[in-house]
Design a protein around this motif. Structure first.
Motif, PDB file in Angstrom:
ATOM      1  N   PHE A   1      43.341  37.143  39.418  1.00 33.83           N
ATOM      2  CA  PHE A   1      43.028  38.035  38.296  1.00 33.83           C
ATOM      3  C   PHE A   1      41.531  38.096  38.061  1.00 33.83           C
ATOM      4  CE2 PHE A   1      41.993  38.500  33.775  1.00 33.83           C
ATOM      5  CZ  PHE A   1      42.475  39.778  33.562  1.00 33.83           C
ATOM      6  N   ARG A   2      40.863  36.962  38.080  1.00 38.73           N
ATOM      7  CA  ARG A   2      39.414  36.956  37.864  1.00 38.73           C
ATOM      8  C   ARG A   2      38.700  37.749  38.952  1.00 38.73           C
ATOM      9  NH1 ARG A   2      40.183  31.308  36.767  1.00 38.73           N
ATOM     10  NH2 ARG A   2      39.104  30.780  38.700  1.00 38.73           N
ATOM     11  N   THR A   3      39.155  37.603  40.189  1.00 38.12           N
ATOM     12  CA  THR A   3      38.562  38.366  41.292  1.00 38.12           C
ATOM     13  C   THR A   3      38.795  39.857  41.111  1.00 38.12           C
ATOM     14  OG1 THR A   3      38.893  36.514  42.822  1.00 38.12           O
ATOM     15  CG2 THR A   3      38.545  38.699  43.798  1.00 38.12           C
ATOM     16  N   ALA A   4      40.034  40.219  40.786  1.00 39.18           N
ATOM     17  CA  ALA A   4      40.378  41.631  40.631  1.00 39.18           C
ATOM     18  C   ALA A   4      39.637  42.249  39.454  1.00 39.18           C
ATOM     19  CB  ALA A   4      41.890  41.779  40.426  1.00 39.18           C
ATOM     20  N   PHE A   5      39.533  41.526  38.345  1.00 41.74           N
ATOM     21  CA  PHE A   5      38.856  42.056  37.165  1.00 41.74           C
ATOM     22  C   PHE A   5      37.371  42.252  37.450  1.00 41.74           C
ATOM     23  CE2 PHE A   5      37.114  42.077  32.876  1.00 41.74           C
ATOM     24  CZ  PHE A   5      38.051  42.823  32.190  1.00 41.74           C
ATOM     25  N   ARG A   6      36.748  41.270  38.103  1.00 42.14           N
ATOM     26  CA  ARG A   6      35.320  41.387  38.444  1.00 42.14           C
ATOM     27  C   ARG A   6      35.082  42.552  39.385  1.00 42.14           C
ATOM     28  NH1 ARG A   6      34.768  37.074  41.307  1.00 42.14           N
ATOM     29  NH2 ARG A   6      34.858  38.179  43.308  1.00 42.14           N
ATOM     30  N   ASN A   7      35.908  42.686  40.411  1.00 44.96           N
ATOM     31  CA  ASN A   7      35.738  43.784  41.367  1.00 44.96           C
ATOM     32  C   ASN A   7      35.932  45.139  40.715  1.00 44.96           C
ATOM     33  OD1 ASN A   7      35.232  41.995  43.457  1.00 44.96           O
ATOM     34  ND2 ASN A   7      37.334  41.982  44.201  1.00 44.96           N
ATOM     35  N   SER A   8      36.917  45.256  39.831  1.00 43.58           N
ATOM     36  CA  SER A   8      37.172  46.533  39.161  1.00 43.58           C
ATOM     37  C   SER A   8      36.008  46.919  38.254  1.00 43.58           C
ATOM     38  CB  SER A   8      38.470  46.461  38.349  1.00 43.58           C
ATOM     39  OG  SER A   8      39.598  46.442  39.196  1.00 43.58           O
ATOM     40  N   ILE A   9      35.443  45.933  37.555  1.00 42.28           N
ATOM     41  CA  ILE A   9      34.291  46.199  36.691  1.00 42.28           C
ATOM     42  C   ILE A   9      33.103  46.684  37.526  1.00 42.28           C
ATOM     43  CG2 ILE A   9      32.537  45.137  35.233  1.00 42.28           C
ATOM     44  CD1 ILE A   9      35.028  45.578  33.696  1.00 42.28           C
ATOM     45  N   ILE A  10      32.830  45.990  38.624  1.00 38.49           N
ATOM     46  CA  ILE A  10      31.692  46.361  39.485  1.00 38.49           C
ATOM     47  C   ILE A  10      31.883  47.757  40.059  1.00 38.49           C
ATOM     48  CG2 ILE A  10      30.489  45.822  41.640  1.00 38.49           C
ATOM     49  CD1 ILE A  10      31.048  42.857  41.066  1.00 38.49           C
ATOM     50  N   VAL A  11      33.063  48.007  40.630  1.00 40.78           N
ATOM     51  CA  VAL A  11      33.332  49.293  41.266  1.00 40.78           C
ATOM     52  C   VAL A  11      33.279  50.428  40.250  1.00 40.78           C
ATOM     53  CG1 VAL A  11      35.120  50.679  42.387  1.00 40.78           C
ATOM     54  CG2 VAL A  11      34.646  48.379  43.200  1.00 40.78           C
ATOM     55  N   THR A  12      33.818  50.196  39.053  1.00 46.77           N
ATOM     56  CA  THR A  12      33.843  51.246  38.028  1.00 46.77           C
ATOM     57  C   THR A  12      32.441  51.584  37.546  1.00 46.77           C
ATOM     58  OG1 THR A  12      36.050  50.561  37.296  1.00 46.77           O
ATOM     59  CG2 THR A  12      34.751  51.909  35.785  1.00 46.77           C
ATOM     60  N   ILE A  13      31.631  50.585  37.257  1.00 46.25           N
ATOM     61  CA  ILE A  13      30.276  50.825  36.757  1.00 46.25           C
ATOM     62  C   ILE A  13      29.414  51.491  37.828  1.00 46.25           C
ATOM     63  CG2 ILE A  13      28.149  49.735  35.970  1.00 46.25           C
ATOM     64  CD1 ILE A  13      29.835  47.636  34.573  1.00 46.25           C
ATOM     65  N   VAL A  14      29.382  50.896  39.020  1.00 47.59           N
ATOM     66  CA  VAL A  14      28.556  51.448  40.106  1.00 47.59           C
ATOM     67  C   VAL A  14      29.072  52.816  40.526  1.00 47.59           C
ATOM     68  CG1 VAL A  14      27.733  51.112  42.461  1.00 47.59           C
ATOM     69  CG2 VAL A  14      27.898  49.160  40.904  1.00 47.59           C
ATOM     70  N   GLY A  15      30.386  52.940  40.696  1.00 48.78           N
ATOM     71  CA  GLY A  15      30.971  54.209  41.122  1.00 48.78           C
ATOM     72  C   GLY A  15      30.737  55.328  40.124  1.00 48.78           C
TER      73      GLY A  15
END
Length: 291
Positions: free
Chosen positions: A72-86
């Motif tokens: 969950f921590r990995t998925a949440f961090r990745n989603s935050i990064i991808v959403t902001i940068v994307g």
């Protein structure tokens, strides 16, 4: 709420509208209230169907188990990064392309417009797209959720229409003072387009945050797991053997854990949207009508 010049009939109609909108808002909030009630309730009450809008057996075990999950921590961090940068990348490049194709002096601007709109009706197909992603080395890379969506055609049409509606005298005055294309875009056009840019940002962020098919096809390793895939794993019974966290394994099949995962995953967008809602309404109106 009421204007002194309003008639009694107009006042009644206003009250009716407010009551109707409040009722609709409450109905829209019911699923989230139910999710939260289940997430903080004892599993026994949830399974027996005794929890609806109010929690029973108040506890936070599901939240502790979820936060302790490595996946969950990995998925949440990745989603935050991808959403902001994307979102930043998509807004930037969509605005640049929208400005270019809104200028009639651009050679072949009609053809370029047609080419972009054509992709809304026809795409390259699933298999060719997969092969291109594979050959370009984007498999199991978070960039696969950012690069292919650098320009959104729907958002492009909105921003192009708005740029075309701006008075040409603004750009002409700047060019007389020696401003180039980049100066005109970043110092004049974009500052006047903040509501529309906020609208595009909302569209982009929600789309990237909720994206499921692209991660499912292109992301197979745990280190690039994103929230939609994590939720699918939580909800699916087959994932009971797909986690390395023993504490999560004990809760992953529970209704309480699933409600907690879904509630937390939807929370970031719900928290951001109210701050941009006023720009969303204004920006959508600006970009929807070509003057």
């Amino acid at each position: 709420m009421f204007d002194k010049r309003m008639s009694n009939g107009e006042k009644v109609f206003t009250v009716f509208n407010y009551c109707l909108l409040i009722a609709i808002s409450l109905i829209c909030l019911l699923p989230y209230v139910t999710l939260f009630a289940k997430s903080v309730s004892d599993e026994t009450y949830v399974i027996s169907g005794q929890v609806s809008l109010w929690p029973k057996g108040f506890q936070f075990d599901a939240y502790k188990a979820l936060i302790s999950a490595i996946d969950f921590r990995t998925a949440f961090r990745n989603s935050i990064i991808v959403t902001i940068v994307g979102t930043l990348v998509q807004v930037f490049f969509t605005a640049c392309v929208g400005y270019a194709i809104s200028r009639k002096q651009l050679p072949g601007h009609k053809l370029i417009n047609i080419m972009y709109v054509f992709t809304m009706m026809f795409n390259g197909g699933l298999v060719p797209t997969y092969l291109i992603i594979k050959e370009t080395g984007l498999m199991n890379n978070l960039l696969v959720l950012i690069i292919p969506g650098m320009v959104s055609v729907f958002n492009l049409i909105l921003i192009r229409n708005y740029f075309e509606s701006l008075p040409s005298s603004l750009e002409e005055s700047a060019r007389i003072d020696g401003a180039g294309n980049l100066t005109v875009l970043f110092r004049i056009i974009l500052p006047l387009s903040k509501p529309l840019l906020a609208t595009i940002a909302i569209f982009s962020a929600v789309s990237i945050w909720n994206s499921y098919m692209d991660p499912l096809m292109y992301l197979t390793k745990k280190n690039v797991l994103v929230l939609p895939l994590f939720l699918q794993n939580v909800i699916s019974a087959a994932t009971q053997n797909g986690t390395d966290n023993s504490e999560v394994l004990a809760h992953i099949a529970s209704e309480t854990f699933r409600a907690t995962a879904i509630f937390i995953s939807s929370l970031p967008i719900l928290l951001v949207y109210p701050f941009l809602q006023k720009y969303f309404v204004t920006g959508l109106t600006l970009g929807a009508v070509k003057q």
